[in-house]
Design a protein around this motif. Structure first.
Motif, short mmCIF file in Angstrom:
data_model
loop_
_atom_site.label_atom_id
_atom_site.label_comp_id
_atom_site.label_asym_id
_atom_site.label_seq_id
_atom_site.Cartn_x
_atom_site.Cartn_y
_atom_site.Cartn_z
N LEU B 15 0.85 -1.20 0.00
CA LEU B 15 0.00 0.00 0.00
C LEU B 15 0.88 1.25 0.00
N TRP B 16 1.95 1.19 0.79
CA TRP B 16 2.86 2.33 0.90
C TRP B 16 3.78 2.40 -0.32
N HIS B 17 4.26 1.24 -0.72
CA HIS B 17 5.21 1.17 -1.82
C HIS B 17 4.58 1.71 -3.11
N GLU B 18 3.32 1.38 -3.34
CA GLU B 18 2.62 1.81 -4.56
C GLU B 18 1.65 2.93 -4.21
N LYS B 19 2.12 3.89 -3.41
CA LYS B 19 1.16 4.84 -2.82
C LYS B 19 0.41 5.68 -3.85
N TRP B 20 1.03 5.97 -5.00
CA TRP B 20 0.35 6.87 -5.95
C TRP B 20 -0.80 6.17 -6.64
N ILE B 21 -0.57 4.94 -7.08
CA ILE B 21 -1.67 4.19 -7.69
C ILE B 21 -2.78 3.98 -6.67
N ASN B 22 -2.37 3.64 -5.44
CA ASN B 22 -3.36 3.40 -4.40
C ASN B 22 -4.14 4.66 -4.07
N LEU B 23 -3.43 5.78 -4.04
CA LEU B 23 -4.09 7.06 -3.73
C LEU B 23 -5.16 7.34 -4.80
N LEU B 24 -4.77 7.10 -6.03
CA LEU B 24 -5.70 7.33 -7.14
C LEU B 24 -6.95 6.47 -6.97
N ALA B 25 -6.73 5.20 -6.63
CA ALA B 25 -7.87 4.29 -6.44
C ALA B 25 -8.74 4.76 -5.28
N VAL B 26 -8.08 5.11 -4.17
CA VAL B 26 -8.83 5.53 -2.98
C VAL B 26 -9.65 6.79 -3.29
N LEU B 27 -9.03 7.75 -3.98
CA LEU B 27 -9.75 9.00 -4.28
C LEU B 27 -10.91 8.74 -5.23
N SER B 28 -10.69 7.93 -6.26
CA SER B 28 -11.78 7.63 -7.20
C SER B 28 -12.95 6.99 -6.47
N ILE B 29 -12.63 6.04 -5.61
CA ILE B 29 -13.70 5.34 -4.90
C ILE B 29 -14.41 6.30 -3.95
N SER B 30 -13.64 7.18 -3.28
CA SER B 30 -14.32 8.09 -2.35
C SER B 30 -15.24 9.05 -3.09
N ILE B 31 -14.81 9.47 -4.29
CA ILE B 31 -15.70 10.36 -5.06
C ILE B 31 -17.00 9.63 -5.39
N LEU B 226 -9.23 -4.70 0.37
CA LEU B 226 -10.10 -4.33 1.49
C LEU B 226 -9.66 -2.99 2.09
N LEU B 227 -8.34 -2.84 2.24
CA LEU B 227 -7.80 -1.60 2.81
C LEU B 227 -8.09 -0.40 1.92
N ILE B 228 -7.99 -0.60 0.61
CA ILE B 228 -8.29 0.49 -0.32
C ILE B 228 -9.74 0.93 -0.12
N GLY B 229 -10.64 -0.06 -0.01
CA GLY B 229 -12.06 0.24 0.20
C GLY B 229 -12.29 0.97 1.52
N LEU B 230 -11.60 0.49 2.57
CA LEU B 230 -11.77 1.10 3.89
C LEU B 230 -11.27 2.54 3.90
N LEU B 231 -10.09 2.74 3.32
CA LEU B 231 -9.52 4.09 3.27
C LEU B 231 -10.46 5.03 2.51
N ALA B 232 -10.99 4.53 1.39
CA ALA B 232 -11.90 5.35 0.60
C ALA B 232 -13.14 5.70 1.41
N SER B 233 -13.61 4.76 2.22
CA SER B 233 -14.79 5.02 3.06
C SER B 233 -14.48 6.14 4.05
N ILE B 234 -13.31 6.06 4.65
CA ILE B 234 -12.94 7.07 5.63
C ILE B 234 -12.83 8.43 4.97
N VAL B 235 -12.11 8.47 3.83
CA VAL B 235 -11.93 9.74 3.13
C VAL B 235 -13.28 10.33 2.75
#
Ligand SMILES: Nc1ncnc2c1ncn2[C@@H]1O[C@H](COP(=O)(O)OP(=O)(O)OP(=O)(O)O)[C@@H](O)[C@H]1O
Ligand SMILES: [Mg+2]
Lengths: 220, 294
Positions: B15-31, B226-235
């Motif tokens: 999650l940390w190593h690929e933070k930019w791709i993950n960030l993109l996924a998290v932000l898209s999902i939160s939107i 699961l973590l991507i989904g959870l982070l997106a929920s929080i955001v």
């Protein structure tokens, strides 16, 4: 420990192994040799189920590979340590992490893992390189890491594919001595090589492959 | 258990190593989740307006002039036995006049020009809340209009129908939009995890050869999804809370009554929405990892 009964293997229509029958007994150290492309690697792959035979039966450490279920293959492989011809070290993990991986897979406790890894790295004389990444190691050192990883879980069978591929005579000897030690502790060892020097004067069984078949067996 | 800890550590590292791709996924999902929650909030608020307003919603049944007592009693009896009605109130001619006087205040002197009381007697009926939809109300009004002694029936038909149509439209589009967004969420996580899976293909192959089970190989990827989904929920929760507070503050400055109409944050509907979002993200990662063959 390893039984082949009339085993044949094709890649598409090319026959690589034809009607091979072979038994390697428990506690034995044996060699498979023959020219490049004869099917040595394929023979080893059949043993750890990376390839399936087209004909015949294979039994390894009590597992009938004809009937083995997909879900049982990992457990077969835990009994078989493999020194791959192409090493297969993970570039993003250090030497000790690479070796530890073989035990992580076994769900061993981290403390025990540390102990075992440290011990085996001493045996292959690489303790001082434990935090180094594979691409900073020489070919011989990488080879020893792979051997360490293959033996750390104390498997019943150890398969070594060209373990001295491009090493000098002296390093080859060190590595050969390692295998003898492992074998002396009860592990069945099968080494595939086209390096005659490796088995000359060992007094061990040497199986010659030629044109997809066992040509002869001699004592090295 | 140890396998779970190892998988979690691997997932966090990735999650940390690929933070930019993950960030993109998290932000898209939160939107996506924010859009769903915006719809939920608006339709919830419309519902609340509709409910508040319909509490006072009634049918007014004007009676014929000079109706005898008997017919009035029959009508009253009829209404009282109608199970669709929540209340029945009779307003006599005199009562109606008094009410009007009260409303007109000083101007009520104007009423003196009438020799007789010009106002009709009436019944004020309220419908049970669950029957408050335009079609049923209209049918009811038509029914009553046909009764003997009834002059006319009035109700706030325009308001009712447009508001409830809007609320229904919102609900239907929320369902469509919601499903589309949930599928999109699964797809976003699917592609993200698929990328990681392909990047680590060699490593996975090696793990398989060393004797790793399917669970051992799969778990880190599933946990990461699961973590991507959870982070997106929080955001998206933080985002929703921020936007909502901002709107409430700004609007209530010059329109204080907004506090009465607007419902508080629709936690009850929002929580299942983010849970579903996380779940879909997890599903996406399951599909991405797929079946592992030896
Ligand atoms: N996956 C594969 N698909 C098709 N052909 C293959 C495959 N793997 C090996 N072969 C072919 O099978 C033959 C035997 O290959 P193998 O790797 O077993 O040889 P080898 O004896 O190990 O050779 P070397 O000494 O060079 O390692 C070769 O001709 C090779 O091209
Ligand atoms: Mg080979």
């Amino acid at each position: 420990m390893i039984h082949f009964t009339s085993v044949s293997k094709f890649y598409d229509t090319d026959i690589v192994l034809k009607d091979i029958s072979l038994t390697i007994n428990k506690g034995e150290l044996a060699f498979v040799t023959g020219p490049s492309g004869v099917g040595k690697t394929t023979l080893l792959k059949l043993i750890y189920c990376a390839e399936r035979p087209d004909e015949g039966e294979i039994v390894v450490a009590g597992w009938d590979l004809k009937k083995i279920k997909q879900s049982a293959i990992p457990f077969l492989r835990r009994n078989v340590g493999i020194v791959f011809q192409d090493f297969r070290l993970l570039a993003n993990k250090t030497v000790s992490e690479n070796v530890a991986l073989a035990l992580r897979i076994h769900d061993m406790h981290p403390h025990e893992i540390k102990e075992h890894v440290s011990e085996v790295l001493k045996e292959v004389k690489l303790k001082h390189k434990e935090s180094t990444y594979p691409y900073h190691l020489s070919g011989g050192e990488q080879q020893r890491v792979v051997i360490a990883r293959a033996m750390v879980s104390k498997p019943a069978v150890l398969l070594a594919d060209e373990p001295t591929g491009n090493l000098d005579t002296e390093t080859s000897e060190t590595i050969m001595n390692l295998f003898k030690e492992i074998n002396a502790r009860g592990t069945t060892v099968l080494i595939a090589t086209h390096n005659d020097a490796l088995f000359h004067g060992t007094g061990r069984r040497v199986i010659y492959l030629k044109e997809a078949q066992i040509e002869r067996e001699v004592v090295g | 258990m140890r396998i779970l800890i190892y998988a979690a550590a691997t997932a966090l590292k990735s999650l940390w190593h690929e933070k930019w791709i993950n960030l993109l996924a998290v932000l898209s999902i939160s939107i996506g989740l924010l859009i769903i929650s915006a719809f939920l909030t608006i339709s919830q608020n419309l519902d609340s307006v509709l409910k508040r307003w319909s509490k006072d919603f009634g049918l007014i049944v004007y009676l014929n002039e000079g109706l005898n007592r008997e017919t009035e009693d029959i009508l009253r009896d009829f209404f009282q036995h109608d199970s669709d009605l929540a209340s029945v109130k009779y307003i006599s001619k005199d009562q109606a006049l008094q009410d009007l006087r009260k409303i007109m205040g000083k101007q009520s002197l104007a009423l003196e020009v009438f020799e007789n009381n010009p106002l009709p007697a009436s019944f004020e009926l309220t419908l049970k809340r669950e029957l408050l939809n335009p079609v049923l109300v209209e049918r009811k009004a038509a029914e009553i209009r046909h009764l003997t002694g009834v002059e006319d029936v009035q109700y706030g038909e325009k308001w009712l129908s447009s508001l409830s149509t809007l609320a229904n439209t919102m609900k239907v589009s929320a369902i469509f939009l919601g499903s589309a967004i949930f599928i999109a969420i699964a797809f976003i996580t699917y592609s993200t995890i698929k990328i990681f899976f392909y990047r680590r293909k060699d490593e996975i192959e090696t793990l398989k050869l060393l004797g790793a089970t399917r669970t051992f190989i799969r778990l880190p990827f599933l946990l990461e999804g699961l973590l991507i989904g959870l982070l997106a929920s929080i955001v998206s929760s933080l985002g929703l809370f921020g936007i909502y507070s901002l709107i409430m503050n700004k609007i209530s400055e010059f329109l204080p009554s907004i506090n009465i109409i607007m419902t508080p944050l629709p936690i009850k509907t929002y929580f299942p929405a983010i849970l579903a979002g996380t779940f879909m993200s997890f599903i996406g990662s399951i599909i991405a990892v797929g079946k592992i063959r030896y």
